[in-house]
Design a protein around this motif. Structure first.
Motif, mmCIF file in Angstrom:
data_model
loop_
_atom_site.group_PDB
_atom_site.id
_atom_site.type_symbol
_atom_site.label_atom_id
_atom_site.label_comp_id
_atom_site.label_asym_id
_atom_site.label_seq_id
_atom_site.Cartn_x
_atom_site.Cartn_y
_atom_site.Cartn_z
ATOM 1 N N SER A 175 -1.457 7.992 -1.272
ATOM 2 C CA SER A 175 -2.540 8.471 -0.424
ATOM 3 C C SER A 175 -3.412 9.505 -1.120
ATOM 4 N N ARG A 199 2.100 0.509 5.714
ATOM 5 C CA ARG A 199 1.288 0.815 6.891
ATOM 6 C C ARG A 199 0.635 2.192 6.756
ATOM 7 N N ARG A 200 1.395 3.172 6.286
ATOM 8 C CA ARG A 200 0.860 4.533 6.147
ATOM 9 C C ARG A 200 -0.153 4.619 5.003
ATOM 10 N N ARG A 260 -2.107 2.175 3.993
ATOM 11 C CA ARG A 260 -3.328 1.517 4.443
ATOM 12 C C ARG A 260 -4.114 2.389 5.426
ATOM 13 N N ALA A 261 -3.419 3.273 6.147
ATOM 14 C CA ALA A 261 -4.119 4.179 7.058
ATOM 15 C C ALA A 261 -4.906 5.230 6.291
ATOM 16 N N ASP A 300 -7.587 2.154 0.660
ATOM 17 C CA ASP A 300 -7.473 0.710 0.406
ATOM 18 C C ASP A 300 -7.028 0.419 -1.023
#
Length: 231
Positions: A42, A65-66, A68-69, A72
């Motif tokens: 991230s 999932r985290r 992608r939040a 990209d």
């Protein structure tokens, strides 16, 4: 130098893969659990992430999932051989590709380079206004900058989704076979029982929404292929 984040709780495997990747010219950083992987991925400091699905504390699926939040960044999943459910779930959540374990370092490098070729094209600084646009009805795509809009609003796509939608947009209103989609989007023939295209198309359909009559903007012809409607 391309920066790779390798997330896997198998210390011996990560050490071996790291050494090979570095010999191939990659800058590699490894972490051994999903939570650390999410924090690193991230940060925006990496060109691509290699993420194992089976990890303690935080599974690869939840880590994906985290990630992608947050951004990209391209993600390549490492899956148990033969475990189709994990592969489909991973692709559906935005993974760009997967490699079954155990895998050879050479196969991993080939997949990484293929993903990077598909996702790292960038528009030269200062040429945004003159960059060619691909228009198909409500859809506008700028392949050089990997940007897309739908009905005038930003359309968030993973790298693989962008490639697939670009192929359909270039042939809007025409049926495109899965084999042709695979060659143009992935640069390789479609393997038997490979459902990557179907899973990614399903995700794109959700992002585009439906026509007033309930139909999808991307129609499928069973056993043949897909077409993007022009409206």
């Amino acid at each position: 130098m391309t920066k790779v984040l390798l997330v896997d709780d198998d210390a011996d495997l990560t050490a071996m893969l790291s050494q090979y990747l570095m010999r191939e010219g990659f800058d590699v950083h490894t972490v051994l659990d999903g939570e650390a992987g999410v924090a690193e991925a991230s940060s925006g400091a990496y060109n691509i992430v290699v993420l194992d699905i089976m990890m303690p504390r935080l599974s690869g699926i939840e880590a994906l999932r985290r990630i992608r939040a947050a951004n990209d960044v391209p993600v390549l999943m490492l899956t148990a051989r033969g475990d189709n459910i994990d592969r489909i779930v991973g692709l559906d959540m935005g993974a760009d590709d997967y490699v079954p374990k155990p895998c050879t370092p050479g196969e991993l490098v080939a997949r990484l380079r293929a993903i990077l070729r598909r996702t790292e094209a960038r528009e030269p600084v200062g040429e945004a206004s003159s960059a060619p646009v691909l228009q198909a009805g409500w859809l506008a795509m700028w392949p050089g900058s990997r940007r897309a809009t739908w009905r005038g609003q930003p359309l968030e796509l993973t790298g693989t989704e962008f490639n697939l939608l670009e192929v359909l947009a270039r042939h809007a209103g025409q049926l495109v076979s899965k084999q042709e989609i695979s060659m143009q989007a992935f640069g390789q023939p479609l393997a038997r029982f490979d459902r990557r295209i179907d899973v990614h198309i399903s995700s794109i359909r959700q992002k585009l929404g439906a026509l007033p009559d309930g139909r999808s903007w991307i129609e499928s012809v069973r056993g043949q292929g897909y077409q993007l409607l022009k409206e």
